[in-house]
Design an enzyme around this catalytic site. Structure first.
Site: not given
Lengths: 107, 120
Positions: A32, A35
């Site tokens: 991700c 993130c």
């Protein structure tokens, strides 16, 4: 990835729900992108609020039970827990100031 | 903590496929990669990994109860419906020029991606 402790499906109750101080939980996943942007912000928050809150991370790929239990969809999602209850949530990469303001409500 | 299959890299073939797709889709939609190229690299690796595992490039910035079912449903297969309809990519792969995090690039090299994801 960061200094904050990783929490798992099995340690979530003890580390988060039973905590005596408010807990900021960073739900993340390995591939991700955003993130990666929120991780250093979360680390800075941990330093800024040291002694006042606990900051932990949950890898949603490895801990699907907790992620599902709290209805995690978009990642990253930051959740604040106090006295065993989820009290607030921030979705996506956010500036440190936004996160700090949100947290201060629960100190 | 144990290293699981989730953090292994994608095949070269699908990484190249998703890299090439990302470049052409950015150009076609007038969107740009993130000012931090490691974000772009990680997302492309994640898309390619899902392509390997599920047969479809399911968005790596969401949690799913059932990845196989989600890939079949196709809503979150890249480019997802919110991206196609409204240019919304919460993964920050495709950013509109007015986004604070948009860089100036619409290209990223294969080796550049792996230079980041080798250390994840």
């Amino acid at each position: 990835m960061s200094a904050a402790a990783q929490v798992t499906d099995s340690s979530f109750k003890q580390e988060v729900l039973d905590s005596e101080v408010p807990v900021l939980v960073d739900f993340w996943a390995p591939w991700c992108g955003p993130c990666r942007m929120v991780a250093p912000v979360v680390d800075e928050i941990a330093e800024q609020f040291v002694g006042q809150i606990k900051v932990v991370k949950v890898n949603t790929d490895e801990n699907p039970s907790v992620a599902s239990q709290y209805g995690i969809r978009s990642i990253p999602t930051l959740m604040i827990f106090k006295d065993g209850q989820r009290v607030d949530m921030v979705v996506g990469a956010v500036p440190k100031a936004t996160l700090a303001t949100t947290l201060e409500k629960y100190l | 903590m144990n290293t699981t299959s989730q953090t292994t890299q994608a095949s070269d073939k699908n990484l190249e496929l998703m890299r090439s797709f990302s470049e052409s889709y950015a150009k076609r939609t007038d969107t740009y990669f993130c000012v931090d190229p490691s974000v772009t690299a990680v997302v492309i690796e994640g898309l390619a990994k899902h392509k390997d595992d599920l047969g479809a490039p399911l968005c790596p910035c969401r949690h799913y109860e059932d990845k196989v079912a989600e890939a079949a449903a196709a809503y979150w297969n890249c480019p997802c419906v919110p991206m196609r309809e409204r240019k919304e990519c919460h993964c920050m792969l495709f950013l509109t020029p007015d986004n604070d995090f948009a860089g100036e690039q619409q290209e990223i090299g294969f080796d550049e991606i792996r230079a980041t994801t080798n250390h994840c």
